[in-house]
Design an enzyme around this catalytic site. Sequence first.
Site, PDB file in Angstrom:
ATOM      1  N   ASP A 326       0.861  -1.175   0.000  1.00 47.14           N
ATOM      2  CA  ASP A 326       0.000   0.000   0.000  1.00 47.14           C
ATOM      3  C   ASP A 326       0.904   1.233   0.000  1.00 47.14           C
ATOM      4  O   ASP A 326       2.019   1.184   0.527  1.00 47.14           O
ATOM      5  CB  ASP A 326      -0.877  -0.031   1.256  1.00 47.14           C
ATOM      6  CG  ASP A 326      -1.987   0.997   1.219  1.00 47.14           C
ATOM      7  OD1 ASP A 326      -2.446   1.331   0.118  1.00 47.14           O
ATOM      8  OD2 ASP A 326      -2.378   1.475   2.289  1.00 47.14           O
ATOM      9  N   ASP A 613      -3.169  -1.552   5.521  1.00 50.38           N
ATOM     10  CA  ASP A 613      -3.613  -1.136   6.855  1.00 50.38           C
ATOM     11  C   ASP A 613      -5.128  -1.021   6.977  1.00 50.38           C
ATOM     12  O   ASP A 613      -5.668  -1.085   8.064  1.00 50.38           O
ATOM     13  CB  ASP A 613      -2.976   0.203   7.240  1.00 50.38           C
ATOM     14  CG  ASP A 613      -3.237   1.291   6.202  1.00 50.38           C
ATOM     15  OD1 ASP A 613      -3.956   1.018   5.219  1.00 50.38           O
ATOM     16  OD2 ASP A 613      -2.713   2.410   6.369  1.00 50.38           O
ATOM     17  N   ASP A 617      -7.813  -3.606   2.577  1.00 50.68           N
ATOM     18  CA  ASP A 617      -6.657  -4.459   2.325  1.00 50.68           C
ATOM     19  C   ASP A 617      -6.848  -5.884   2.842  1.00 50.68           C
ATOM     20  O   ASP A 617      -6.110  -6.790   2.471  1.00 50.68           O
ATOM     21  CB  ASP A 617      -5.402  -3.863   2.994  1.00 50.68           C
ATOM     22  CG  ASP A 617      -5.024  -2.517   2.418  1.00 50.68           C
ATOM     23  OD1 ASP A 617      -5.097  -2.375   1.193  1.00 50.68           O
ATOM     24  OD2 ASP A 617      -4.659  -1.618   3.186  1.00 50.68           O
TER      25      ASP A 617
END
Length: 897
Positions: A326, A613, A617
Site C-alpha cells: 500500500d 492497513d 486491504d
Amino acid sequence: MWFSKPTKEALKELNVDPSQGLSSGEALTRLEKYGPNKLKGKPKKSLVTLFFSQLKDMLIYVLLGAAVITIFIKEYADAIIILLVVILNAVIGVIQEAKAEKAVEALQKMTTPKSLVRRDGEVKEINSEEVVPGDIIVLDAGRFIPADIRLTESANLQIEESALTGESVPSNKDSAVLLEDPKTPIGDKVNMAFMSTLVTYGRGEGVVVATAMDTEIGKIAKILDEDNDELTPLQRRLDELGKTLGYLAIGICVLIFVIALIQKRDLFEMFLTAISLAVAAIPEGLAAIVAIVLALGVTRMSKINAIVKKLPAVETLGSVNIICSDKTGTLTQNKMTVVKTFTLNNLRDIPAGSDVLAPSPDEKELVRSFVLCSDATYENGAGTGDPTEVALIIMGDRFDLTKNALNAAHKRVGEKPFDSDRKLMSTLNEENGTYRVHTKGAIDNLLKISSTALLDGKVVPLTEEIKKSFLKATEEMSDSALRVLGAAYKDSDTVIDAEEMEKELTIIGIVGMIDPPRLEVKDSIAEAKAAGITPIMITGDHKNTAVAIAKELGIADSIDQSLTGAEIDEMADEVFSEKIKDYRVFARVSPEHKVKIVRAFKAHGNIVSMTGDGVNDAPSLKYADIGVAMGITGTDVAKGASDMILTDDNFTTIVNAIEEGRNIYNNIKKSVIFLLSCNLGEVISILFSILFFWPVPLAATQLLWINLITDSLPAIALGVDPGDKDVMKRKPRDPKQSFFAEGSGTRAVIGGFLIGILTLTAFYFGMYEHGYNIFTSLAKEVTKSSDYQTALTYARTMAFVVLAASQLFYSLSMRNHEKSIFKIGLLKNKLLIASIIIGLLLQELVISIPFLAEAFGVHNISLKDWGIVLLFSLVPLTVNELIKFFVRLTRKTADNN
C-alpha cells in the site's frame, strides 16, 4: 447502482419520505425482512477440532509410529519425548490458529453502536443494528456511518474513507452529483457514504440503500469468510519429507529382517536392531527442532518491529519475490507536506526538516493567508483537522508564522466555509482596526474572482500574462503529482458579509504539497530489487500521484507501468493475468481489484507478500502468501487477516523481515540436511555390516543414545546460526525447490556415506586390534567365547565414539554450503561449539562410568584409540570443507572467464 440514480428516484424506490422517515411499524417490518444490520462470521471450530486438525500430517503419523515402536522395545523415555513433541506441536498450532482467524470478528466490532435516524418525523438515536434499508440517516462531524447510504443532502461534507479507499485525505461529498459510469471506483462515488467510514467535516443526510453483508464492508467480510488455507512452502517440504522418511523406515525394517532370515541370525536381536534403526532413520526431533527454530526466529523478528502471528510465515517470507505494498503510510509518511511555494517571479522548494526559513515579502503574505484561512490545529507534533490544513499550519511554523500568534493578532470575525462547488474557503480577520479577507482554494477559481496580483510587495493589475504564469506553475506542480492550492486576499475598512468576500481579490501565490515518501524506503527498495524481489505499489490514490511516488522510490520507471482499477475491469481475466508482470503501480483500485492482482501474481508461481492497513486491504492480505498489516495505522480487520504485523508501519521492516526469513529457512535446511546425513550414516553402518556378514557394530540402545545427543543440541544450534550477511545478494528461493536442491542432497549422501563407512572402519579396527579379522567367517564357538565378546564390546565402543563424534564435528561444516568454517567464523556460533563439547563429554561419561558403560554395552578405550577415533571423526568435516573449496574455485574460474 444507487450512485447513478437521482435522490428523488432513490427515495421513491425505497418508499420513504425524507422529511418523515420510516414509521416505527415499517422499520420493524423491514428489520424482519432484511435482518439485523451486523456482519456475520463463519461458525468457530472447537478446540478439540482444532487440536486433531493439527495431527493431520505425514510426519506426525511417522512420529506416532516411532512412539509405538519405542514403547514396544521398552525405550519408554524416547516414547515419552516423541509424544510430548507431537502434543507440543499440536498445542502451538491450536494457539496460532485460534488467534489468527479474527478478521470477521474485528469487522463486526468496527460497526458503530448508535445512529441518528429520522423516524415518525422525529430524529432519534437508535442501535445501528436496528438500521434498515430506507432509513433516513442524519450525519454530522465525528459520527461513523452505520450502513451504505445514498446522500440526499450535503453541506461541506467530508468523510474519512482511507480504510476503504486508501486515500490519505478525506473525500468531499456532494449529494447533487449524478454518476453515469457503472464502473465508478468507490473513491469517486461522491454521492455515497459507506458503512464504518467517518464524517470529519460538515453535515448531511442520506437514505440507507444497503445494510449488513450487502454493504461494501459486508462484501469484504464475505471474501474473508471463504476458506483459503493453503500449505506454506515449508509445510509442503516437511510433508514430502515425512512421507519419504516414513516409507524409508518401513523399507529398512523389512530389508534388514529379510536379510537376517536369510543369514539365519538371531531373529529377536535383529528385530530390535531393525526397529531401532528405523527409529534412527527418522529424525523424530525434526518437528520440534523446526518449531523451536521458527519460534526463536519470531522472537528475533519482534526485535526488528515485525510481529509474526503464524510460525510458518517466517519461512514463507524468505521465498517472497513480490511485495505488493500500500502507498499511504507504508511507502509514504501519511502526512501531507508542502514542498513548493510560488509567488510571481519566485518558485521555492521547501526543504525537509524543521529549520526556520526566512520568507520573502510576498511569501510572507502567502503563508499568513493560508494559516489564517485554516481550521486545523498543530501543537507538540500532533495535528487535528483536515490533513491539507495541518500541512499549511506546519508550513507556517517553518516560516515562524505560527497559527496561535497569527490568530491572537488577527481575530477572525467572519467566514465563508469551504464548498465543493466553489472549491474555496474564506475568512475575515481584523487587523489593527481594518479587515482582511483571506481566501484559499483551487487556483483557477481564484483567478476568476481576482482582479489584481501581488508582485514584490506591490499590488498590480492581473494581466493575462500573470494568469498564464500562475497556470503554468500549477501545471508543472500537478505534473509532479503535487496537490496545488492558491491563496488570495482583499482589504476593507469595514466588515464584509459572506456574499461580498470572494470578489475583486488580490492573488498572492500557490503551494504544492504531497504525502512524501519515507526517507529510508528508497534504499530498502533498491536492496529488495538486488535480492530479486519486485516491489509493487497498490493504492486507492490517483494514478499520477502514485506513479510520481513510485518513480521517486525506484518502483516504476514510467507511467506505462501503471494501471487503474477501471482499466483492470476493461481487461479480460486471461489478458490481465498474462500482462501482470508488465505493471508496477495499480491506482484507484477496489478490494476486489487487490485480490485479483494478488491472484494474478500467484498464478505465475510467485510467492506474494501484501502489505496494508485498511479494511480494504484485508481480503488481499488473506489471499497473499504473506499478509503484512500495519501496527500503528492498521485496522483490527487488517491485523486479523494478516500473517505478520509491523509495529513501525515501515516498508524497510518488511525487507529486514524477508532477510530474516531467508536466514531462518537456510537454518532449518541446515538442520534437516545435518539430521539426514547423521541418520544415513547410522543406516549405512548397520545395513553394510549385515550385507558383509559382520557382527552388528552398534546395539539398539547405542543408536538411540547417539540420536539423543546429535538430533537435539547440534541441530538446534544450527537452527539458530547467525545470519549470512550475503543472503540478500541472492535471488529468492524457488518455492518448488526441495530441501535437497543446490547440491544439498549430494552433500547429505556424501556426509552420511563417510560417517557410516568410518564407523564401520573403526569397528573393524577395534576387532582387528584384538586378533579378529571379521572379513573372514568365524566359527560359532569362536563368536561365543569371552575373548570375542570382549573384543566385540571394545570394537563397538570405537564405532560408538566415531559415529557420535563424526556427526558432532560434521555440524561445523554444515553452517554454510559454500563458505569455509574459518570464513564464517569458527566460534561465531557459540551454542554449536558448546553442543559439540557437551556431546563429547557425554560420550566420555558413558564410556568411563562403570554402570553407564555396562548399560550401554561399551568399554573404556586406550588413549591411542581415542586419537584414532577422533582422527576418523574429523574426516567428514575435512572432506566437506574440501568440496566447498573446489566449488568456490570452480565458480571463481567461471566468473573470471
